[in-house]
Design a protein around this motif. Structure first.
Motif, short mmCIF file in Angstrom:
data_model
loop_
_atom_site.label_atom_id
_atom_site.label_comp_id
_atom_site.label_asym_id
_atom_site.label_seq_id
_atom_site.Cartn_x
_atom_site.Cartn_y
_atom_site.Cartn_z
N MET A 10 0.87 -1.35 -0.14
CA MET A 10 0.07 0.06 -0.07
C MET A 10 0.95 1.08 -0.15
O MET A 10 1.70 1.11 0.77
CB MET A 10 -1.14 0.02 1.45
N LEU A 11 0.61 2.10 -0.98
CA LEU A 11 1.39 3.40 -1.11
C LEU A 11 0.70 4.28 -0.06
O LEU A 11 -0.47 4.57 -0.08
CB LEU A 11 1.47 4.03 -2.29
N TRP A 12 1.46 4.98 0.85
CA TRP A 12 1.07 6.05 1.70
C TRP A 12 1.39 7.51 1.13
O TRP A 12 2.30 7.63 0.50
CB TRP A 12 1.79 5.98 3.13
N ARG A 13 0.26 8.29 1.51
CA ARG A 13 0.69 9.78 1.21
C ARG A 13 -0.05 10.54 2.42
O ARG A 13 -0.90 10.21 2.86
CB ARG A 13 -0.20 10.02 -0.05
N ALA A 14 0.64 11.63 2.64
CA ALA A 14 0.10 12.59 3.77
C ALA A 14 -0.66 13.68 3.14
O ALA A 14 -0.42 14.19 2.24
CB ALA A 14 1.40 12.92 4.44
N ASN A 15 -1.67 14.04 4.17
CA ASN A 15 -2.45 15.05 3.69
C ASN A 15 -2.10 16.06 5.01
O ASN A 15 -2.32 16.00 6.11
CB ASN A 15 -4.05 14.87 3.94
N VAL A 16 -1.49 17.33 4.48
CA VAL A 16 -0.84 18.14 5.61
C VAL A 16 -2.32 19.17 5.66
O VAL A 16 -2.58 19.65 5.00
CB VAL A 16 0.37 18.82 4.92
N ALA A 17 -2.49 19.47 7.03
CA ALA A 17 -3.28 20.57 7.44
C ALA A 17 -2.44 21.48 8.26
O ALA A 17 -1.76 21.41 8.96
CB ALA A 17 -4.24 19.86 8.63
N VAL A 18 -2.88 22.83 7.85
CA VAL A 18 -2.42 23.92 8.36
C VAL A 18 -3.45 24.97 9.05
O VAL A 18 -4.48 25.13 8.12
CB VAL A 18 -1.40 24.88 7.14
N GLN A 19 -3.26 25.31 10.26
CA GLN A 19 -4.14 26.30 10.89
C GLN A 19 -3.61 27.51 11.36
O GLN A 19 -2.63 27.20 12.20
CB GLN A 19 -5.20 25.48 12.03
N THR A 20 -3.85 28.78 11.26
CA THR A 20 -3.43 29.86 11.74
C THR A 20 -3.54 30.05 13.22
O THR A 20 -4.69 29.88 13.62
CB THR A 20 -3.81 31.03 10.79
N ARG A 21 -2.56 30.19 14.15
CA ARG A 21 -2.72 30.45 15.35
C ARG A 21 -2.50 31.84 15.69
O ARG A 21 -3.31 32.35 16.64
CB ARG A 21 -1.36 29.74 16.08
N SER A 22 -1.76 32.50 15.11
CA SER A 22 -1.26 34.05 15.22
C SER A 22 -0.64 34.50 14.21
O SER A 22 -0.46 33.78 13.20
CB SER A 22 -0.73 34.39 16.64
N ALA A 23 -0.53 35.87 13.92
CA ALA A 23 0.42 36.44 13.03
C ALA A 23 1.58 35.52 12.73
O ALA A 23 2.61 35.44 13.41
CB ALA A 23 0.58 37.88 13.15
N GLY A 24 1.72 35.00 11.60
CA GLY A 24 3.06 34.34 11.24
C GLY A 24 3.26 33.07 11.96
O GLY A 24 4.44 32.32 11.55
N VAL A 25 2.30 32.40 12.64
CA VAL A 25 2.34 31.22 13.25
C VAL A 25 1.28 30.39 12.95
O VAL A 25 0.10 30.77 12.83
CB VAL A 25 2.34 31.37 14.62
N VAL A 26 1.44 29.05 12.48
CA VAL A 26 0.72 28.17 12.14
C VAL A 26 0.85 26.60 12.82
O VAL A 26 2.03 26.59 13.12
CB VAL A 26 0.80 27.66 10.49
N SER A 27 -0.16 26.05 12.88
CA SER A 27 -0.27 24.72 13.38
C SER A 27 -0.19 23.79 12.22
O SER A 27 -0.94 23.80 11.29
CB SER A 27 -1.46 24.55 14.32
N ILE A 28 1.00 22.92 12.18
CA ILE A 28 0.93 21.93 11.11
C ILE A 28 0.72 20.52 11.63
O ILE A 28 1.07 20.01 12.62
CB ILE A 28 2.45 21.80 10.65
N SER A 29 -0.36 19.82 10.95
CA SER A 29 -0.40 18.39 11.28
C SER A 29 -0.77 17.75 9.96
O SER A 29 -0.71 18.28 9.05
CB SER A 29 -1.88 18.18 12.06
N ALA A 30 -0.83 16.35 10.29
CA ALA A 30 -0.82 15.53 8.93
C ALA A 30 -1.83 14.12 9.39
O ALA A 30 -1.36 13.17 9.53
CB ALA A 30 0.46 14.86 8.39
N PRO A 31 -3.18 14.49 9.77
CA PRO A 31 -3.91 13.70 10.21
C PRO A 31 -4.13 12.69 9.18
O PRO A 31 -4.60 12.83 7.73
CB PRO A 31 -5.15 14.46 10.59
N ALA A 32 -4.00 11.35 9.43
CA ALA A 32 -4.14 9.91 8.67
C ALA A 32 -5.85 9.57 8.76
O ALA A 32 -6.09 9.64 9.78
CB ALA A 32 -3.31 8.99 9.03
#
Length: 108
Positions: A10-32
């Motif tokens: 099985m080939l895996w691929r990541a879906n990256v999620a980005v959410q703004t926290r404040s000016a110039g700061v983001v939360s990065i995740s890759a929920p499977a």
């Protein structure tokens, strides 16, 4: 029916999620999705390396895509990317058949 006896990986691929926290700061995740987390993919980590094309700021984070993986790596990490257009690449840590990825997002 004819069978070769070989398992189809099985080939895996990541879906990256980005959410703004404040000016110039983001939360990065890759929920499977559940299929990956219920297979041997649950123990895979995702490395996200980024470059802000506007400011030149760069960095990287490692996240775990599956909450059930008993590993201290966080599921999401705040990154100070700075404002601007950010490009990223993804790399799998611990996955035998993984497709590297890339993408971009804009931070305000």
């Amino acid at each position: 029916m004819v069978s070769s006896g070989l398992a189809v990986p099985m080939l895996w691929r990541a879906n990256v999620a980005v959410q703004t926290r404040s000016a110039g700061v983001v939360s990065i995740s890759a929920p499977a999705d559940g299929r990956i987390c219920m297979s041997n993919g649950y123990a895979t980590l995702i490395r996200v390396d980024y470059v802000n094309r506007t400011t030149g700021a760069r960095g990287g984070v490692t996240v775990k895509p599956c909450q059930n993986f008993a590993n201290p790596t966080p599921a999401a990490v705040d990154a100070r990317t700075g404002a601007g257009n950010v490009t990223f690449t993804t790399t799998f840590v611990g996955a035998p058949m993984a497709v590297p990825g890339k993408g971009s997002f804009t931070v305000r």
